[in-house]
Design a protein around this motif. Sequence first.
Motif, PDB file in Angstrom:
ATOM      1  N   GLN A 103       3.933   1.611  -7.715  1.00 31.31           N
ATOM      2  CA  GLN A 103       2.585   1.406  -7.168  1.00 31.31           C
ATOM      3  C   GLN A 103       2.577   0.367  -6.063  1.00 31.31           C
ATOM      4  O   GLN A 103       1.934   0.565  -5.021  1.00 31.31           O
ATOM      5  N   ASN A 104       3.281  -0.725  -6.259  1.00 33.06           N
ATOM      6  CA  ASN A 104       3.289  -1.772  -5.236  1.00 33.06           C
ATOM      7  C   ASN A 104       4.066  -1.347  -3.997  1.00 33.06           C
ATOM      8  O   ASN A 104       3.688  -1.685  -2.865  1.00 33.06           O
ATOM      9  N   THR A 105       5.148  -0.597  -4.192  1.00 32.22           N
ATOM     10  CA  THR A 105       5.918  -0.095  -3.056  1.00 32.22           C
ATOM     11  C   THR A 105       5.083   0.876  -2.232  1.00 32.22           C
ATOM     12  O   THR A 105       5.015   0.782  -0.997  1.00 32.22           O
ATOM     13  N   VAL A 106       4.420   1.825  -2.923  1.00 26.42           N
ATOM     14  CA  VAL A 106       3.548   2.779  -2.236  1.00 26.42           C
ATOM     15  C   VAL A 106       2.405   2.036  -1.535  1.00 26.42           C
ATOM     16  O   VAL A 106       2.056   2.348  -0.390  1.00 26.42           O
ATOM     17  N   GLY A 107       1.815   1.068  -2.234  1.00 27.93           N
ATOM     18  CA  GLY A 107       0.698   0.331  -1.665  1.00 27.93           C
ATOM     19  C   GLY A 107       1.075  -0.446  -0.416  1.00 27.93           C
ATOM     20  O   GLY A 107       0.374  -0.390   0.606  1.00 27.93           O
ATOM     21  N   ILE A 108       2.187  -1.169  -0.473  1.00 26.71           N
ATOM     22  CA  ILE A 108       2.611  -2.008   0.658  1.00 26.71           C
ATOM     23  C   ILE A 108       2.943  -1.158   1.872  1.00 26.71           C
ATOM     24  O   ILE A 108       2.429  -1.379   2.977  1.00 26.71           O
ATOM     25  N   LEU A 126      -2.766  -1.586   8.151  1.00 22.02           N
ATOM     26  CA  LEU A 126      -3.364  -2.690   7.397  1.00 22.02           C
ATOM     27  C   LEU A 126      -2.322  -3.766   7.119  1.00 22.02           C
ATOM     28  O   LEU A 126      -1.113  -3.520   7.159  1.00 22.02           O
ATOM     29  N   ASP A 127      -2.806  -4.951   6.800  1.00 23.46           N
ATOM     30  CA  ASP A 127      -1.936  -6.019   6.312  1.00 23.46           C
ATOM     31  C   ASP A 127      -1.275  -5.546   5.012  1.00 23.46           C
ATOM     32  O   ASP A 127      -1.951  -4.987   4.142  1.00 23.46           O
ATOM     33  N   PRO A 128       0.049  -5.718   4.861  1.00 29.29           N
ATOM     34  CA  PRO A 128       0.729  -5.254   3.639  1.00 29.29           C
ATOM     35  C   PRO A 128       0.173  -5.857   2.356  1.00 29.29           C
ATOM     36  O   PRO A 128       0.342  -5.277   1.276  1.00 29.29           O
ATOM     37  N   ALA A 129      -0.504  -6.999   2.469  1.00 26.81           N
ATOM     38  CA  ALA A 129      -1.090  -7.614   1.274  1.00 26.81           C
ATOM     39  C   ALA A 129      -2.166  -6.720   0.668  1.00 26.81           C
ATOM     40  O   ALA A 129      -2.401  -6.757  -0.548  1.00 26.81           O
TER      41      ALA A 129
END
Length: 404
Positions: free
Chosen positions: A109-114, A122-125
């Motif tokens: 999820q975090n990899t896909v999101g970033i 968008l900012d990767p945050a």
Amino acid sequence: MYMIFDTYETVALACLVLLLGYFLVKRIRVLNEFNIPEPVVGGFIVAILLTVVHEIWGLSFGFDKDLQTTMMLVFFSSIGLSANFSRLVKGGKPLIVFLAVAAGLICVQNTVGIFGSMALGLDPAYGLIAGSVTLTGGHGTGAAWADTLTKQFGISSAMEIAMACATFGLVFGGIIGGPVAKFLLKRMHKDEVAEDENVDDVEEAFEKPVYRRKVNTRTIIETITMMSVCLFVGQHLDMATKGTAFQLPTFVWCLFTGVIIRNSLAHIFKFKVADEAVDVLGTVGLSIFLAIALMSLKLWELAGLALPVLVVLLVQVVVMILYAIFVTYRAMGKDYDAVVLSAGHCGFGLGATPTAVANMQAITSHFGPSHKAFLIVPMVGAFFIDLLNATLLKIFLVLVNYVH
């Protein structure tokens, strides 16, 4: 013009928001079926009304942030105080495997999101907010990490986006669990069974729980004492570790403290913690916290971010479906229990533990009980996943700093 409400006014308004939410969820079928929390329903409606007031008259409102923070810490302390490690032994190897599967989803999820956020400019945050912070973490964790993301990356609307993402995940977590399970059951050629109305077995009774809250003055005082210690120790540990490699959000330290208190009392002093009182006070804390957080939303700040974040969230839904089918189901043994666990994982992988339980109950009511699933999912979803998520998020924060 800016109007600030003091502590008493904030409590009164938060309670009114909760009562509005209770009223609407009880009477609007779709809200009830998807298990949308009352604070979310009431809070978003009030946030919309306040946005209208802001757009027409230019009036903004502020609420007591100290009270909001305290209620958040009360909730996470209750999670720690509910964690009995003796249940871990009972869960055995399948519990460990499911924890590993849940950890894998957090990373995905975090990899896909970033990288999805970066691809959309968008900012990767923002990818963390539209990742495990709000999806695996839910409203409570999302709001708790919003402050950290605001301070580290300057995302002024982190709280607003977190609440919106968590609500999106909650809805879709309830929508996809049943279809995923039915797809897997069709491949297994599993037939429906007659529902047994006489539930005598202890484990089966847990699948259709009847809650009896034996709360009295003494258990309330005991629980408030333990929660106060959690908040006191947690805040001091936060100050002691600030700026070090061990720095964590205050709510994680409160949770850890609760775990130590609960298991020390249970296994060293043989003292039985009043789980009903812990649950009631923790739920009250979360409800008031969410009501204040949602009342404070400045929805007008989200207009420019709505579409890109929505795209990332839709991708996350597809990822959750594929992960449940090709990872959770296979890792947990490719049997009926694995099907129910996959439906539950959709629930708390995108939403919250109550959504996971609702997904599983929808399956077991037609296809028979799954004792393994109802032992593992509530335990992982209600406690272990928060610790796991907090630990892995520290790693992804370093990654975001690197690509920022």
